[in-house]
Design a protein around this motif. Structure first.
Motif, PDB file in Angstrom:
ATOM      1  N   ASN A  51      48.757  51.986  73.751  1.00  0.00           N
ATOM      2  CA  ASN A  51      47.772  52.814  73.914  1.00  0.00           C
ATOM      3  C   ASN A  51      46.629  52.029  74.312  1.00  0.00           C
ATOM      4  OD1 ASN A  51      48.515  55.996  73.020  1.00  0.00           O
ATOM      5  ND2 ASN A  51      49.826  54.421  71.606  1.00  0.00           N
ATOM      6  N   GLN A  52      46.668  50.907  74.697  1.00  0.00           N
ATOM      7  CA  GLN A  52      45.388  50.077  75.039  1.00  0.00           C
ATOM      8  C   GLN A  52      45.281  49.496  76.541  1.00  0.00           C
ATOM      9  OE1 GLN A  52      44.372  47.053  71.975  1.00  0.00           O
ATOM     10  NE2 GLN A  52      44.510  48.563  70.303  1.00  0.00           N
ATOM     11  N   ARG A  53      44.527  50.035  77.093  1.00  0.00           N
ATOM     12  CA  ARG A  53      44.444  49.253  78.577  1.00  0.00           C
ATOM     13  C   ARG A  53      44.508  47.824  78.787  1.00  0.00           C
ATOM     14  NH1 ARG A  53      40.460  52.906  82.403  1.00  0.00           N
ATOM     15  NH2 ARG A  53      41.717  51.674  84.047  1.00  0.00           N
ATOM     16  N   ASN A  54      45.011  47.260  79.622  1.00  0.00           N
ATOM     17  CA  ASN A  54      44.991  45.837  79.882  1.00  0.00           C
ATOM     18  C   ASN A  54      45.513  44.922  78.873  1.00  0.00           C
ATOM     19  OD1 ASN A  54      43.811  46.434  82.497  1.00  0.00           O
ATOM     20  ND2 ASN A  54      41.563  46.620  81.365  1.00  0.00           N
ATOM     21  N   SER A  55      46.441  45.587  77.915  1.00  0.00           N
ATOM     22  CA  SER A  55      46.900  44.830  76.792  1.00  0.00           C
ATOM     23  C   SER A  55      48.240  44.269  77.531  1.00  0.00           C
ATOM     24  CB  SER A  55      47.277  45.679  75.833  1.00  0.00           C
ATOM     25  OG  SER A  55      48.333  46.714  75.917  1.00  0.00           O
ATOM     26  N   LYS A  56      48.519  43.114  76.630  1.00  0.00           N
ATOM     27  CA  LYS A  56      49.837  42.301  77.018  1.00  0.00           C
ATOM     28  C   LYS A  56      50.729  42.233  75.798  1.00  0.00           C
ATOM     29  CE  LYS A  56      47.624  39.210  80.260  1.00  0.00           C
ATOM     30  NZ  LYS A  56      47.238  37.625  80.720  1.00  0.00           N
ATOM     31  N   ALA A  87      54.567  56.312  82.577  1.00  0.00           N
ATOM     32  CA  ALA A  87      54.030  55.234  82.946  1.00  0.00           C
ATOM     33  C   ALA A  87      53.842  54.069  81.845  1.00  0.00           C
ATOM     34  CB  ALA A  87      52.361  55.663  83.421  1.00  0.00           C
ATOM     35  N   GLN A  88      53.801  54.713  80.665  1.00  0.00           N
ATOM     36  CA  GLN A  88      53.969  53.765  79.501  1.00  0.00           C
ATOM     37  C   GLN A  88      55.263  53.221  79.398  1.00  0.00           C
ATOM     38  OE1 GLN A  88      53.043  56.701  76.517  1.00  0.00           O
ATOM     39  NE2 GLN A  88      51.126  55.576  75.922  1.00  0.00           N
ATOM     40  N   LYS A  91      55.318  50.353  82.239  1.00  0.00           N
ATOM     41  CA  LYS A  91      54.606  49.028  81.588  1.00  0.00           C
ATOM     42  C   LYS A  91      55.376  48.345  80.224  1.00  0.00           C
ATOM     43  CE  LYS A  91      50.475  48.338  79.010  1.00  0.00           C
ATOM     44  NZ  LYS A  91      49.258  48.914  78.218  1.00  0.00           N
TER      45      LYS A  91
END
Length: 337
Positions: A51-56, A87-88, A91
């Protein structure tokens, strides 16, 4: 059925063999690995990552008492985590393959939803944990059935003729609609080259089976049922990986929030899981499980080898009306034979 118990202790067992292991809690909506690791509340993990963009994903790795083992928590309480988007999922899958580990263990949820199945088919060593009960066997077969059709559909959905065959099979209804042998026969008519690829993908799946919470050695026959129907209907050879007896110390371990690998490594259940870890670590390629390990007689040897150490525990089961006195006498006789 004990999936999380086995996932956690298998991770420790592989780590004890010197392997770098990362354990992920992918039981969306029902995550509980953190409780086995001593946490009362789930730390930041999969839900935060999704739920956080650009997280690793690697930013959520937590250390354990074993320097070779790390884990990533799930987030059962996060709203919507049980229904991740395509999409999740994409990812998450992408970053799982970039984790720096010798082994990545995914603790999946129950059932055969596409979210569960898509993570199951990521690995050529998908492990089914079952109990010696008919409902458990049927649920496991349902997952396998969905997994093999899902794998083939995803691989060949871009080929119109083959996609049409899938739709035609599903419209038929009944058990015949789920016979992989029939689907493969139809694919061969349309495209021999695609047929050979399909055979490869089915053989590559090579699922494994662990029978858990057994009462007696004869419970292995329940495992034979899923092996037989999988071979007949799905063209899948399911390898035996382990057999574990019911043990009250498991519940004590869960209540204490400490894995058996840490609290009681001499316990028979952990020792059985350690054997599974050794089998996995011994493989050159996971999809090429040695049939020496799949030998029925060898599994039976392991079962009866573990039996004498379990006799004292069987008296407790008899007290709980989970085992008849006749069963207990039969087991003692077998152990002394």
């Amino acid at each position: 059925v004990g999936k999380t118990l086995i996932s956690v202790n298998l991770a420790y067992a592989l780590a004890n063999l010197g392997k770098r292991v990362t354990l992920l809690d992918l039981d969306f909506g029902g995550a509980n690995i953190h409780t086995c690791m001593g946490y009362s509340v789930a730390p930041d993990g999969i839900g935060n990552f999704l739920n956080q963009r650009n997280s690793k994903l690697q930013d959520y790795i937590l250390s354990t008492s074993n320097r070779n083992l790390s884990f990533i928590s799930g987030d059962a309480e996060m709203v919507g985590i049980a229904n991740i988007t395509a999409a999740q999922k994409k990812k998450l899958i992408s970053q799982i393959f970039h984790l720096d580990a010798d082994y990545v263990i995914l603790d999946l949820g129950a059932g055969s939803s596409y979210n569960t199945v898509d993570f199951f088919i990521l690995s050529s060593c998908g492990i089914l944990v079952v109990m010696p009960e008919l409902t458990s066997i049927l649920n496991a077969y349902s997952l396998l059935k969905t997994a093999v059709f899902r794998r083939l559909f995803l691989e060949f959905k871009s080929i119109t003729e083959v996609k049409d065959l899938f739709n035609e099979q599903i419209k038929k209804g009944g058990e015949d609609a789920w016979k992989v042998s029939e689907l493969l026969r139809m694919i061969k008519k349309v495209s021999p080259a695609t047929y050979l690829k399909a055979l490869y993908f089915v053989n590559e799946m090579s699922p494994k089976l662990i029978m858990n919470m057994a009462i007696s050695p004869t419970d292995i026959e329940m495992g034979e049922k899923i092996r037989k129907i999988s071979r007949s209907f799905l063209n899948l050879d399911v390898d035996y990986l382990g057999f574990m007896y019911r043990d009250k110390s498991v519940h004590e371990s869960i209540n204490k929030r400490v894995p058996l690998a840490v609290s009681n490594p001499e316990n028979g259940i952990y020792q059985a899981i350690a054997k599974v870890a050794y089998k996995i670590a011994s493989l050159n390629k996971l999809q090429k499980m040695s049939h020496d390990y799949d030998d029925y007689e060898e599994i039976m040897d392991e079962i009866t080898e573990d039996l004498p150490s379990k006799i004292s525990g069987y008296s407790d089961l008899a007290d709980e009306n989970l085992l008849s006195i006749n069963d207990l006498i039969a087991l003692v006789t077998m152990a002394e034979a």
